[in-house]
Scaffold this motif. Structure first.
Motif, PDB file in Angstrom:
ATOM      1  N   ARG B 165       0.839  -1.207   0.000  1.00 26.45           N
ATOM      2  CA  ARG B 165       0.000   0.000   0.000  1.00 26.45           C
ATOM      3  C   ARG B 165       0.868   1.247   0.000  1.00 26.45           C
ATOM      4  O   ARG B 165       0.622   2.192  -0.739  1.00 26.45           O
ATOM      5  N   GLU B 166       1.895   1.222   0.854  1.00 23.36           N
ATOM      6  CA  GLU B 166       2.720   2.417   0.998  1.00 23.36           C
ATOM      7  C   GLU B 166       3.396   2.777  -0.312  1.00 23.36           C
ATOM      8  O   GLU B 166       3.470   3.946  -0.680  1.00 23.36           O
ATOM      9  N   GLY B 167       3.874   1.768  -1.025  1.00 27.26           N
ATOM     10  CA  GLY B 167       4.532   2.021  -2.306  1.00 27.26           C
ATOM     11  C   GLY B 167       3.605   2.735  -3.252  1.00 27.26           C
ATOM     12  O   GLY B 167       3.960   3.741  -3.877  1.00 27.26           O
ATOM     13  N   SER B 168       2.373   2.242  -3.320  1.00 25.19           N
ATOM     14  CA  SER B 168       1.410   2.827  -4.239  1.00 25.19           C
ATOM     15  C   SER B 168       1.032   4.248  -3.823  1.00 25.19           C
ATOM     16  O   SER B 168       1.001   5.158  -4.642  1.00 25.19           O
ATOM     17  N   LEU B 169       0.799   4.428  -2.523  1.00 26.97           N
ATOM     18  CA  LEU B 169       0.401   5.762  -2.044  1.00 26.97           C
ATOM     19  C   LEU B 169       1.534   6.755  -2.235  1.00 26.97           C
ATOM     20  O   LEU B 169       1.315   7.909  -2.602  1.00 26.97           O
ATOM     21  N   ALA B 170       2.748   6.307  -2.023  1.00 23.37           N
ATOM     22  CA  ALA B 170       3.902   7.196  -2.147  1.00 23.37           C
ATOM     23  C   ALA B 170       4.054   7.695  -3.579  1.00 23.37           C
ATOM     24  O   ALA B 170       4.593   8.771  -3.818  1.00 23.37           O
ATOM     25  N   LEU B 171       3.573   6.915  -4.540  1.00 22.08           N
ATOM     26  CA  LEU B 171       3.672   7.328  -5.939  1.00 22.08           C
ATOM     27  C   LEU B 171       2.488   8.181  -6.359  1.00 22.08           C
ATOM     28  O   LEU B 171       2.312   8.466  -7.540  1.00 22.08           O
ATOM     29  N   GLY B 172       1.645   8.532  -5.410  1.00 24.22           N
ATOM     30  CA  GLY B 172       0.579   9.467  -5.725  1.00 24.22           C
ATOM     31  C   GLY B 172      -0.752   8.828  -6.043  1.00 24.22           C
ATOM     32  O   GLY B 172      -1.694   9.508  -6.427  1.00 24.22           O
ATOM     33  N   ALA B 173      -0.883   7.530  -5.910  1.00 23.51           N
ATOM     34  CA  ALA B 173      -2.175   6.892  -6.159  1.00 23.51           C
ATOM     35  C   ALA B 173      -3.116   7.184  -4.999  1.00 23.51           C
ATOM     36  O   ALA B 173      -2.675   7.345  -3.862  1.00 23.51           O
ATOM     37  N   GLY B 174      -4.399   7.248  -5.295  1.00 24.95           N
ATOM     38  CA  GLY B 174      -5.376   7.444  -4.238  1.00 24.95           C
ATOM     39  C   GLY B 174      -5.651   6.127  -3.532  1.00 24.95           C
ATOM     40  O   GLY B 174      -5.224   5.074  -4.001  1.00 24.95           O
ATOM     41  N   PRO B 175      -6.357   6.208  -2.412  1.00 23.19           N
ATOM     42  CA  PRO B 175      -6.638   4.977  -1.665  1.00 23.19           C
ATOM     43  C   PRO B 175      -7.390   3.926  -2.499  1.00 23.19           C
ATOM     44  O   PRO B 175      -7.026   2.757  -2.462  1.00 23.19           O
ATOM     45  N   TRP B 176      -8.397   4.342  -3.256  1.00 25.80           N
ATOM     46  CA  TRP B 176      -9.181   3.367  -4.016  1.00 25.80           C
ATOM     47  C   TRP B 176      -8.342   2.735  -5.111  1.00 25.80           C
ATOM     48  O   TRP B 176      -8.384   1.538  -5.344  1.00 25.80           O
ATOM     49  N   GLN B 177      -7.526   3.555  -5.761  1.00 31.43           N
ATOM     50  CA  GLN B 177      -6.613   3.007  -6.765  1.00 31.43           C
ATOM     51  C   GLN B 177      -5.678   1.984  -6.144  1.00 31.43           C
ATOM     52  O   GLN B 177      -5.436   0.927  -6.706  1.00 31.43           O
ATOM     53  N   THR B 178      -5.155   2.347  -4.965  1.00 34.85           N
ATOM     54  CA  THR B 178      -4.243   1.448  -4.273  1.00 34.85           C
ATOM     55  C   THR B 178      -4.923   0.127  -3.951  1.00 34.85           C
ATOM     56  O   THR B 178      -4.383  -0.946  -4.194  1.00 34.85           O
ATOM     57  N   ILE B 179      -6.146   0.246  -3.423  1.00 37.11           N
ATOM     58  CA  ILE B 179      -6.868  -0.968  -3.047  1.00 37.11           C
ATOM     59  C   ILE B 179      -7.119  -1.831  -4.272  1.00 37.11           C
ATOM     60  O   ILE B 179      -6.901  -3.039  -4.267  1.00 37.11           O
ATOM     61  N   ARG B 180      -7.551  -1.169  -5.354  1.00 38.34           N
ATOM     62  CA  ARG B 180      -7.952  -1.898  -6.548  1.00 38.34           C
ATOM     63  C   ARG B 180      -6.768  -2.607  -7.190  1.00 38.34           C
ATOM     64  O   ARG B 180      -6.856  -3.721  -7.646  1.00 38.34           O
ATOM     65  N   LYS B 181      -5.628  -1.906  -7.204  1.00 37.22           N
ATOM     66  CA  LYS B 181      -4.500  -2.425  -7.967  1.00 37.22           C
ATOM     67  C   LYS B 181      -3.519  -3.209  -7.120  1.00 37.22           C
ATOM     68  O   LYS B 181      -2.879  -4.127  -7.608  1.00 37.22           O
ATOM     69  N   ASN B 182      -3.340  -2.803  -5.870  1.00 35.45           N
ATOM     70  CA  ASN B 182      -2.260  -3.406  -5.097  1.00 35.45           C
ATOM     71  C   ASN B 182      -2.718  -4.223  -3.900  1.00 35.45           C
ATOM     72  O   ASN B 182      -1.906  -4.868  -3.271  1.00 35.45           O
ATOM     73  N   VAL B 183      -3.984  -4.142  -3.531  1.00 35.73           N
ATOM     74  CA  VAL B 183      -4.424  -4.894  -2.362  1.00 35.73           C
ATOM     75  C   VAL B 183      -5.377  -6.010  -2.765  1.00 35.73           C
ATOM     76  O   VAL B 183      -5.136  -7.184  -2.501  1.00 35.73           O
ATOM     77  N   LEU B 184      -6.450  -5.638  -3.452  1.00 38.58           N
ATOM     78  CA  LEU B 184      -7.474  -6.642  -3.782  1.00 38.58           C
ATOM     79  C   LEU B 184      -6.943  -7.850  -4.565  1.00 38.58           C
ATOM     80  O   LEU B 184      -7.305  -8.975  -4.240  1.00 38.58           O
ATOM     81  N   PRO B 185      -6.102  -7.653  -5.574  1.00 37.58           N
ATOM     82  CA  PRO B 185      -5.663  -8.824  -6.329  1.00 37.58           C
ATOM     83  C   PRO B 185      -5.050  -9.904  -5.436  1.00 37.58           C
ATOM     84  O   PRO B 185      -5.174 -11.081  -5.714  1.00 37.58           O
ATOM     85  N   TYR B 186      -4.367  -9.469  -4.380  1.00 39.62           N
ATOM     86  CA  TYR B 186      -3.739 -10.445  -3.497  1.00 39.62           C
ATOM     87  C   TYR B 186      -4.690 -10.927  -2.417  1.00 39.62           C
ATOM     88  O   TYR B 186      -4.486 -11.970  -1.816  1.00 39.62           O
ATOM     89  N   ALA B 187      -5.705 -10.147  -2.114  1.00 35.65           N
ATOM     90  CA  ALA B 187      -6.592 -10.505  -1.006  1.00 35.65           C
ATOM     91  C   ALA B 187      -7.793 -11.315  -1.468  1.00 35.65           C
ATOM     92  O   ALA B 187      -8.358 -12.076  -0.693  1.00 35.65           O
ATOM     93  N   ILE B 188      -8.157 -11.165  -2.750  1.00 34.46           N
ATOM     94  CA  ILE B 188      -9.391 -11.812  -3.216  1.00 34.46           C
ATOM     95  C   ILE B 188      -9.414 -13.332  -2.988  1.00 34.46           C
ATOM     96  O   ILE B 188     -10.423 -13.849  -2.501  1.00 34.46           O
ATOM     97  N   PRO B 189      -8.331 -14.053  -3.278  1.00 38.13           N
ATOM     98  CA  PRO B 189      -8.394 -15.494  -3.027  1.00 38.13           C
ATOM     99  C   PRO B 189      -8.757 -15.810  -1.577  1.00 38.13           C
ATOM    100  O   PRO B 189      -9.634 -16.645  -1.314  1.00 38.13           O
ATOM    101  N   GLY B 190      -8.118 -15.099  -0.645  1.00 39.56           N
ATOM    102  CA  GLY B 190      -8.408 -15.327   0.769  1.00 39.56           C
ATOM    103  C   GLY B 190      -9.835 -14.947   1.115  1.00 39.56           C
ATOM    104  O   GLY B 190     -10.496 -15.621   1.902  1.00 39.56           O
ATOM    105  N   MET B 191     -10.316 -13.863   0.518  1.00 41.94           N
ATOM    106  CA  MET B 191     -11.681 -13.431   0.805  1.00 41.94           C
ATOM    107  C   MET B 191     -12.677 -14.484   0.322  1.00 41.94           C
ATOM    108  O   MET B 191     -13.657 -14.802   0.993  1.00 41.94           O
TER     109      MET B 191
END
Lengths: 333, 284
Positions: B165-191
């Motif tokens: 998350r920090e990497g994405s936010l540091a590059l100027g992405a918004g929270p939703w962008q971060t979630i969509r691109k850098n969090v959800l893809p890895y979390a969806i299987p577990g969810m």
């Protein structure tokens, strides 16, 4: 395109294996937005979608609160007319005779007592097994054993309660009848045995977490003083995890109080004021399940059943809140 | 020294016996159901409607009803639960609003299933006027499994390391962008795996649908979501306790129990295996 934030995000994720980089959320609405030709428009929409996303997720998260409120609201809505006629004091009676030609009686005390008796009996059975198994899995079992034991216990949690009730009816009740020489096997004891099985997975998994989160240094100190493994488990680790174990037992009891199908099928369903495990009893849950199908909607009996539901809701609510408080306190320390 | 060893061993074996007796109980119950239930399972039993008030024929409408109820409940609860988990894990700050949501989830997870039934009866069946129907049953079950899904999904989201998350936010992405691109893809299987456990629970529950959706016998299959339906757990309950000759229909009872357990365990074992698979795949 260098200004587009998405591209940078892609770069940030660039270290990951290629298979992971393709996100399932490409395309669709997002892709359509990105296709808007001028960058200014894209940024404005992106800002709006950030705010919109936050709002959307907050709204979804609040539905849980809404459901809880609606549960309380609708239970009371259906139950409230009972207050003016025949009056709340009727609920405190010792006899539950909801269908009668002369005088119907809606005393819920025998039902409360039935739930209490079955719950306490089930706890007496479930605590040694649940806590013992948790201690074994957390402290004594080899890793391979643990990998085997944990799914087995999860499987127990997965068996539907109506199947356990069926098993109780066909296998357990005749056994209880034969062993204790009773006239019927459909007793509080049979129900309690089944409920202990249902409470066990809850107790085991939460108590195991509690025991495993005792700091390593406690064990090491104890072992360094020359205590044996068993002494360490018994005198150091378990006492240190005690509050977590207590919370585990309470959450297990919460599950037992609210359990319906198994008790409905094996406790015999006689609304009596009794404290003997060998008598038939009728719990609050079983009463609702058995009688709700036959009442006229809006009748006094119907309202009385909603009061039983309210009693049940508050009983489990209080048990859960106290357990959560204990858990939180112990997680902080 | 010897006495100490003896006591140690005694203690170890006591705990071992206790743990394995729980496993033994599980094995005994499952074996009983499988051994006595499997002989009743044949194509006819699974594909035809019950005859002679359940004494003969099959359980097809009950299987279908359970599939309707469970998939309907998941359709409602899964997106809602995932979205709630995203809020709690990614957006929520410490505060009164977040605390209230968490309190609500804990409360929901402790509400007895029969109370959900009463609630569904009051709200969906009577107030909204859906009647005893698949729709009422789905919505009631959805409310019931919502906490399971939220808790599992949140756990999956929290397992995604913070630096993604920090990497994405540091590059100027918004929270939703971060979630969509850098969090959800890895979390969806577990969810998803966590939520499969919710399916198992919805399929096996009886008490809520008892008051909101289920009928013991229907001459025809439900035509719309506003029709009542049969369901496996309710079918088993009625066959076992209300049937005039309950002892004679024992094979039908065991067959129904076997089918229900098979469906529920299929989802649960599947979830456990998937979880193990993804744990191995994503090791941070």
């Amino acid at each position: 395109m260098g200004l587009e934030p998405d591209a940078k995000v892609e770069e940030a994720g660039g270290e990951h294996p290629p298979a992971l980089r393709a996100t399932p959320f490409e395309g669709g609405l997002v892709g359509a937005l990105r296709a808007i030709p001028f960058a200014g428009g894209y940024f404005r929409i992106a800002g709006a979608s950030e705010r919109g996303a936050r709002l959307f997720f907050a709204a979804c998260a609040s539905t849980s609160m809404l459901i809880v409120l609606l549960i309380f609201l609708f239970l009371f809505k259906e139950a409230v007319p009972f207050v003016s006629k025949p009056g709340l004091s009727d609920l405190a009676g010792t006899r539950w005779v909801p269908v009668s030609f002369q005088h119907e009686l809606f005393g819920i005390l025998p039902l409360v007592l039935g739930s209490l008796l079955v719950t306490l009996l089930a706890s007496v059975l479930a605590i040694p097994f649940g806590v013992g198994a948790a201690i074994y899995i957390a402290e004594l079992a080899r890793p391979a054993e643990r990998e085997f034991l944990k799914p087995c216990i999860e499987m127990l949690a997965a068996i539907p309660s109506v199947v356990l009730g069926f098993f109780g009816l066909v296998v357990l009740a005749p056994l209880v009848k034969a062993v204790f020489h009773l006239s019927t096997g459909l007793t509080a004891l049979s129900g309690a045995i089944l409920l202990a099985l249902m409470a066990a997975p809850t107790i085991i998994s939460i108590a195991e977490d509690a025991i495993r989160s005792v700091p390593r240094s406690y064990r090491e100190a104890s072992l360094a003083m020359g205590a044996t493994h068993m002494q360490t488990v018994w005198k150091v680790t378990t006492p240190a995890a005690l509050s977590g174990i207590v919370a585990a037992v309470m959450l297990g009891m919460g599950r037992v109080v609210g359990e319906t199908m198994a008790v409905l099928m094996v406790t015999g369903n006689a609304a009596m004021m009794t404290l003997s495990p060998f008598d038939s009893v009728r719990t609050m849950t079983a009463t609702i399940a058995a009688e709700m199908g036959e009442v006229t909607f809006g009748s006094t009996h119907y309202q009385a059943l909603f009061w039983v539901g309210i009693t049940l809701l508050f009983a489990t609510f209080i048990l859960n809140m106290v357990a959560q408080r204990v858990l939180r306190k112990y997680q902080r320390s | 020294m010897n006495k100490r060893n003896l006591l140690d061993n005694l203690g170890l074996w006591t705990f071992r016996i206790i743990a394995y007796s729980v496993v033994g109980a599980v094995a005994y119950i499952l074996l009983d159901i499988v051994v006595k239930g499997a002989p009743s399972i044949h194509w006819d039993f699974l594909s035809s409607p019950p005859r002679k008030s359940g004494a003969a024929g099959g359980i097809f409408p009950a299987i279908l009803g359970t599939v309707y109820l469970t998939s309907g409940a998941m359709l409602v609860a899964f997106p809602l639960g995932m979205a709630s988990a995203i809020y709690l894990s990614e957006y929520a700050r410490q505060g009164r609003f977040t605390r209230a949501i968490r309190l609500a989830i804990i409360t929901l997870s402790g509400v007895p299933s029969i109370v959900f039934g009463l609630f569904g009866l009051g709200l969906f069946v009577l107030f909204f006027g859906f009647g005893a129907s698949i729709l009422s049953g789905c919505l009631t079950l959805a409310c019931m499994i919502l906490p399971t899904i939220i808790v599992a999904s949140e756990e999956a989201l929290r397992a995604v390391p913070q630096y993604l998350r920090e990497g994405s936010l540091a590059l100027g992405a918004g929270p939703w962008q971060t979630i969509r691109k850098n969090v959800l893809p890895y979390a969806i299987p577990g969810m998803v795996t966590g939520s499969i456990l919710g399916i198992g629970r919805a399929a096996g529950e009886t008490a809520p649908i008892l008051l909101t959706a289920a009928a013991f016998y229907l001459p025809r299959l439900p035509k719309s979501a506003l029709d009542p339906c049969m369901a496996l757990p309710y079918h088993l309950y009625v066959l076992a306790t209300q049937h005039p000759s309950a002892d004679q229909v024992r094979p039908m009872q065991y067959g129904t129990a076997f089918t229900l357990v098979a469906i529920v365990l299929f989802f649960n074992v599947g979830a456990i295996l998937l979880r193990a698979h993804f744990r191995k795949k994503y090791q941070w």
